[in-house]
Design an enzyme around this catalytic site. Structure first.
Site, PDB file in Angstrom:
ATOM      1  CB  ILE A  48      -7.909 -30.688  -9.854  1.00  0.00           C
ATOM      2  CG1 ILE A  48      -6.957 -32.591  -9.810  1.00  0.00           C
ATOM      3  CG2 ILE A  48      -7.593 -29.790 -11.093  1.00  0.00           C
ATOM      4  CD1 ILE A  48      -7.447 -32.927 -11.336  1.00  0.00           C
ATOM      5  CD  GLU A  53     -22.628 -25.207 -11.543  1.00  0.00           C
ATOM      6  OE1 GLU A  53     -21.788 -26.315 -12.306  1.00  0.00           O
ATOM      7  OE2 GLU A  53     -22.415 -24.587 -12.232  1.00  0.00           O
ATOM      8  CB  ALA A  54     -18.340 -30.241  -9.204  1.00  0.00           C
ATOM      9  CB  VAL A  56     -12.195 -31.815 -10.030  1.00  0.00           C
ATOM     10  CG1 VAL A  56     -11.622 -32.609 -11.258  1.00  0.00           C
ATOM     11  CG2 VAL A  56     -13.251 -30.794 -11.149  1.00  0.00           C
ATOM     12  CE  LYS A  70     -18.239 -31.514 -12.763  1.00  0.00           C
ATOM     13  NZ  LYS A  70     -17.637 -31.014 -13.928  1.00  0.00           N
ATOM     14  CG  ASP A 181     -20.460 -23.925 -19.567  1.00  0.00           C
ATOM     15  OD1 ASP A 181     -19.800 -22.660 -20.304  1.00  0.00           O
ATOM     16  OD2 ASP A 181     -20.206 -24.212 -18.422  1.00  0.00           O
ATOM     17  CG  ASP A 198     -18.004 -28.141 -16.812  1.00  0.00           C
ATOM     18  OD1 ASP A 198     -18.888 -29.013 -15.759  1.00  0.00           O
ATOM     19  OD2 ASP A 198     -17.363 -27.380 -17.104  1.00  0.00           O
TER      20      ASP A 198
HETATM   21  N1  LIG Z   1     -10.736 -35.124 -16.218  1.00  0.00           N
HETATM   22  C1  LIG Z   1      -9.780 -34.801 -15.662  1.00  0.00           C
HETATM   23  N2  LIG Z   1      -8.453 -34.802 -15.848  1.00  0.00           N
HETATM   24  C2  LIG Z   1      -7.768 -33.518 -15.063  1.00  0.00           C
HETATM   25  N3  LIG Z   1      -8.855 -32.049 -14.737  1.00  0.00           N
HETATM   26  C3  LIG Z   1      -9.952 -32.132 -14.467  1.00  0.00           C
HETATM   27  C4  LIG Z   1     -10.490 -33.379 -15.379  1.00  0.00           C
HETATM   28  N4  LIG Z   1     -11.727 -32.877 -15.324  1.00  0.00           N
HETATM   29  C5  LIG Z   1     -11.365 -31.523 -14.814  1.00  0.00           C
HETATM   30  N5  LIG Z   1     -10.540 -31.485 -14.252  1.00  0.00           N
HETATM   31  C6  LIG Z   1     -10.193 -30.245 -14.177  1.00  0.00           C
HETATM   32  O1  LIG Z   1     -11.243 -29.452 -12.879  1.00  0.00           O
HETATM   33  C7  LIG Z   1     -11.457 -27.721 -13.368  1.00  0.00           C
HETATM   34  C8  LIG Z   1     -12.848 -28.126 -12.752  1.00  0.00           C
HETATM   35  O2  LIG Z   1     -14.443 -29.540 -13.658  1.00  0.00           O
HETATM   36  P1  LIG Z   1     -15.225 -29.308 -14.469  1.00  0.00           P
HETATM   37  O3  LIG Z   1     -15.050 -27.878 -16.125  1.00  0.00           O
HETATM   38  O4  LIG Z   1     -15.851 -29.989 -15.087  1.00  0.00           O
HETATM   39  O5  LIG Z   1     -16.532 -28.162 -13.323  1.00  0.00           O
HETATM   40  P2  LIG Z   1     -17.142 -27.830 -13.708  1.00  0.00           P
HETATM   41  O6  LIG Z   1     -17.843 -27.900 -13.590  1.00  0.00           O
HETATM   42  O7  LIG Z   1     -17.021 -26.129 -14.438  1.00  0.00           O
HETATM   43  O8  LIG Z   1     -17.103 -27.060 -12.205  1.00  0.00           O
HETATM   44  P3  LIG Z   1     -17.453 -25.243 -11.505  1.00  0.00           P
HETATM   45  O9  LIG Z   1     -17.980 -24.468 -12.695  1.00  0.00           O
HETATM   46  O10 LIG Z   1     -18.043 -25.331 -10.941  1.00  0.00           O
HETATM   47  O11 LIG Z   1     -15.368 -24.010 -11.871  1.00  0.00           O
HETATM   48  C9  LIG Z   1     -11.388 -27.968 -14.578  1.00  0.00           C
HETATM   49  O12 LIG Z   1     -10.851 -26.850 -15.874  1.00  0.00           O
HETATM   50  C10 LIG Z   1      -9.489 -28.987 -14.847  1.00  0.00           C
HETATM   51  O13 LIG Z   1      -8.912 -28.352 -14.316  1.00  0.00           O
HETATM   52 MG   LIG Z   2     -16.121 -25.913 -16.173  1.00  0.00          MG
END
Ligand SMILES: Nc1ncnc2c1ncn2[C@@H]1O[C@H](COP(=O)(O)OP(=O)(O)OP(=O)(O)O)[C@@H](O)[C@H]1O
Ligand SMILES: [Mg+2]
Length: 245
Positions: A48, A53-54, A56, A70, A181, A198
């Site tokens: 996705i 950092e991660a 998903v 994640k 954040d 997040d």
């Molecule tokens: N539970 C969830 N269901 C559906 N999509 C999700 C979910 N969690 C995260 N995502 C998708 O993954 C993306 C990144 O998730 P998240 O913001 O938690 O990670 P992040 O730590 O911000 O990653 P980075 O900052 O490294 O980009 C979100 O913008 C969303 O599109």
């Molecule tokens: Mg994020």
């Protein structure tokens, strides 16, 4: 039969498997293997999001339900930054200086934060399990994953404002956490309703940097709304949060 965890068992597509293997090590595969043994994961379907950092993934559990998985990168560039959000949190003491340990603690922290927030009635993805750097949670979306407000805005900004105020009040007064954040990137639009995601960096309200993070969250929200024509001063937002208590 070998008990060695094999990524082939969890990712069918070769290209997807290669991407995974470029970023994640054997320990991550072993963590997925353990989560699979408990039924939380059957396989990873597709990516996705590939963030700094991660990553998903859309995944399925053994019962065929969609899940968001994640996976935190061990070699994250913001590794040092993470410590700031862990140190000073009474829930996490004797913090290791090992990179992997800290990242795994981070995944656990996001799980715990989601649990607390969900208990307080905040609309976040429900957390199901974690192991090492892998977090399994509720998938927000239908066929496709819900998009952040940044890309898919909720255009009724009065409704959005009210919703955010109520959610932040629940976070602060009930879960006793500051998101840290909060922005249009970390709020998904799921069928017209916001879902806050997040939550790894969220800290308790007793954390030495809690006030600083809270101010920043409010500022982000205020400037996002201002860009869309809804002018609210920081003071006004704070008052509204207090009133929503
Ligand atoms: N539970 C969830 N269901 C559906 N999509 C999700 C979910 N969690 C995260 N995502 C998708 O993954 C993306 C990144 O998730 P998240 O913001 O938690 O990670 P992040 O730590 O911000 O990653 P980075 O900052 O490294 O980009 C979100 O913008 C969303 O599109
Ligand atoms: Mg994020």
């Amino acid at each position: 039969m070998s008990t060695k965890a094999r990524i082939e068992d969890y990712i069918k597509d070769e290209k997807l498997r290669n991407t995974f293997s470029q970023v994640f090590d054997y320990t991550t595969v072993a963590a997925i293997h353990e989560l699979a043994a408990k039924g939380f994961i059957d396989h990873l379907e597709h990516i996705i999001s590939t963030g700094k950092e991660a990553h998903v993934y859309l995944a399925f559990d053994k019962a065929g339900k969609k899940r968001a998985v994640k996976i935190y990168k061990i070699e994250t560039s913001n590794f040092r930054n993470l410590r700031k959000y862990i140190e000073g949190d009474p829930r996490f003491k004797n913090i290791s200086s090992d990179r992997r340990d800290i990242i795994c603690l981070w995944a656990r922290k996001e799980y715990k934060n989601l649990e607390k927030l969900a208990d307080a009635g905040v609309r976040v993805p429900l957390p199901y399990a974690f192991n090492q750097n892998v977090l399994v949670m509720e998938f927000i979306g239908n066929d496709a994953a819900a998009m952040p407000l940044k890309e898919d805005p909720i255009t009724d900004f009065d409704f959005l404002y009210e919703f955010i105020i109520k959610e932040v009040a629940k976070m602060i007064y009930h879960a006793k956490l500051v998101h840290g954040d909060l922005s249009e990137y970390n709020i998904l639009n799921f069928e017209g309703k916001p879902v806050i995601i997040d939550c790894g960096q969220a800290v308790t309200t007793a954390h030495p940097h809690a006030m600083e993070f809270f101010q920043r969250d409010i500022k982000n929200i205020s400037s996002y709304l201002a860009k869309n024509g809804l002018k609210k001063s920081l003071e006004e937002i704070k008052q509204d949060i207090k009133k929503a208590r």
